[in-house]
Write a protein that holds these residues in place. Structure first.
Motif, PDB file in Angstrom:
ATOM      1  N   PRO A 262       0.812  -1.222   0.000  1.00  0.00           N
ATOM      2  CA  PRO A 262       0.000   0.000   0.000  1.00  0.00           C
ATOM      3  C   PRO A 262       0.847   1.274   0.000  1.00  0.00           C
ATOM      4  CG  PRO A 262      -0.776  -1.540   1.653  1.00  0.00           C
ATOM      5  CD  PRO A 262       0.523  -2.077   1.121  1.00  0.00           C
ATOM      6  N   ILE A 263       0.160   2.360  -0.155  1.00  0.00           N
ATOM      7  CA  ILE A 263       0.794   3.666  -0.338  1.00  0.00           C
ATOM      8  C   ILE A 263       1.750   4.037   0.793  1.00  0.00           C
ATOM      9  CG2 ILE A 263       0.299   6.133  -0.374  1.00  0.00           C
ATOM     10  CD1 ILE A 263      -2.006   5.544  -2.216  1.00  0.00           C
TER      11      ILE A 263
ATOM     12  N   THR B  47       4.152   4.287  -8.694  1.00  0.00           N
ATOM     13  CA  THR B  47       4.304   2.874  -8.351  1.00  0.00           C
ATOM     14  C   THR B  47       5.677   2.409  -8.802  1.00  0.00           C
ATOM     15  OG1 THR B  47       1.933   2.525  -8.659  1.00  0.00           O
ATOM     16  CG2 THR B  47       3.330   0.555  -8.609  1.00  0.00           C
ATOM     17  N   ALA B  48       6.458   1.897  -7.867  1.00  0.00           N
ATOM     18  CA  ALA B  48       7.765   1.322  -8.191  1.00  0.00           C
ATOM     19  C   ALA B  48       7.538  -0.138  -8.553  1.00  0.00           C
ATOM     20  CB  ALA B  48       8.714   1.440  -7.001  1.00  0.00           C
ATOM     21  N   ILE B  49       7.990  -0.531  -9.754  1.00  0.00           N
ATOM     22  CA  ILE B  49       7.769  -1.873 -10.289  1.00  0.00           C
ATOM     23  C   ILE B  49       9.053  -2.690 -10.140  1.00  0.00           C
ATOM     24  CG2 ILE B  49       7.104  -3.200 -12.344  1.00  0.00           C
ATOM     25  CD1 ILE B  49       4.928  -1.265 -11.348  1.00  0.00           C
ATOM     26  N   PHE B  50       8.948  -3.817  -9.470  1.00  0.00           N
ATOM     27  CA  PHE B  50      10.129  -4.640  -9.222  1.00  0.00           C
ATOM     28  C   PHE B  50      10.127  -5.952  -9.989  1.00  0.00           C
ATOM     29  CE2 PHE B  50       9.773  -1.833  -5.563  1.00  0.00           C
ATOM     30  CZ  PHE B  50      11.007  -1.208  -5.647  1.00  0.00           C
ATOM     31  N   GLY B  51       9.142  -6.175 -10.850  1.00  0.00           N
ATOM     32  CA  GLY B  51       9.137  -7.340 -11.736  1.00  0.00           C
ATOM     33  C   GLY B  51       9.241  -8.684 -11.049  1.00  0.00           C
ATOM     34  N   GLY B  52       8.597  -8.838  -9.899  1.00  0.00           N
ATOM     35  CA  GLY B  52       8.593 -10.122  -9.220  1.00  0.00           C
ATOM     36  C   GLY B  52       9.709 -10.314  -8.209  1.00  0.00           C
ATOM     37  N   ARG B  53      10.741  -9.449  -8.233  1.00  0.00           N
ATOM     38  CA  ARG B  53      11.841  -9.580  -7.261  1.00  0.00           C
ATOM     39  C   ARG B  53      11.360  -9.263  -5.856  1.00  0.00           C
ATOM     40  NH1 ARG B  53      13.988  -6.239 -11.072  1.00  0.00           N
ATOM     41  NH2 ARG B  53      14.238  -4.606  -9.539  1.00  0.00           N
TER      42      ARG B  53
ATOM     43  N   ASP C 263       5.553  -4.667  -5.637  1.00  0.00           N
ATOM     44  CA  ASP C 263       5.532  -3.292  -6.118  1.00  0.00           C
ATOM     45  C   ASP C 263       5.161  -2.387  -4.946  1.00  0.00           C
ATOM     46  OD1 ASP C 263       5.981  -4.451  -8.571  1.00  0.00           O
ATOM     47  OD2 ASP C 263       3.959  -4.098  -9.325  1.00  0.00           O
ATOM     48  N   ILE C 264       5.609  -1.143  -4.978  1.00  0.00           N
ATOM     49  CA  ILE C 264       5.315  -0.194  -3.902  1.00  0.00           C
ATOM     50  C   ILE C 264       4.619   1.014  -4.497  1.00  0.00           C
ATOM     51  CG2 ILE C 264       6.283   1.321  -2.126  1.00  0.00           C
ATOM     52  CD1 ILE C 264       8.615  -0.667  -1.905  1.00  0.00           C
TER      53      ILE C 264
END
Length: 136
Positions: free
Chosen positions: A8-9, A53-59, A62-63
């Motif tokens: 969440p935010i 939204t920061a995308i981490f690709g499954g690592r 996401d935030i």
């Protein structure tokens, strides 16, 4: 949309007065910077609450962050956030379009992140041309 877990935010947690003082300080620092002449496109000052939204690709999950936009240019955005985001991280930036017509959503990549006060960081991100941020 993806099925990746999302945290969440993350809020800035600054009073309006402290946020305004911080943004004014950053604007003053930018006006004396010698880096401005090296920029390809002119920056336009614009303050608005945005969602990033920061995308981490499954690592990792996401935030989603509640941030404040500082400025934008034809190929980038600068904003302040309540956490560090490493250069190279992919972002989805949502900027309110105004007049209750939704938001402008674009994909971007963090190019720089610097600590400015406490846990508040200034982040500069390059917009990915042709990517509206809907598919990640």
């Amino acid at each position: 949309m993806h099925s990746q877990e999302t945290i969440p935010i993350c809020e800035l947690r600054l009073s309006p007065a402290r946020l305004e003082a911080l943004l004014n300080k950053l604007d003053a620092e930018a006006s004396t910077s010698t880096d401005e002449s090296k920029r390809q496109f002119e920056r336009v000052a614009h303050r608005a609450r945005i969602t990033v939204t920061a995308i981490f690709g499954g690592r990792s999950p996401d935030i989603v962050m509640s941030c404040v936009l500082r400025n934008l240019s034809r190929n980038g955005v600068a904003f302040v956030a309540g956490m560090v985001v490493a250069p190279g991280t992919r972002l989805i930036v949502e900027i309110p379009a105004g007049n209750n017509i939704g938001s402008l959503k674009r994909s971007a990549v963090v190019r720089r992140c610097r600590l400015v006060s406490g846990r508040i960081h200034e982040i500069g991100a390059e917009i990915i041309p042709g990517d509206d941020g809907d598919e990640h």
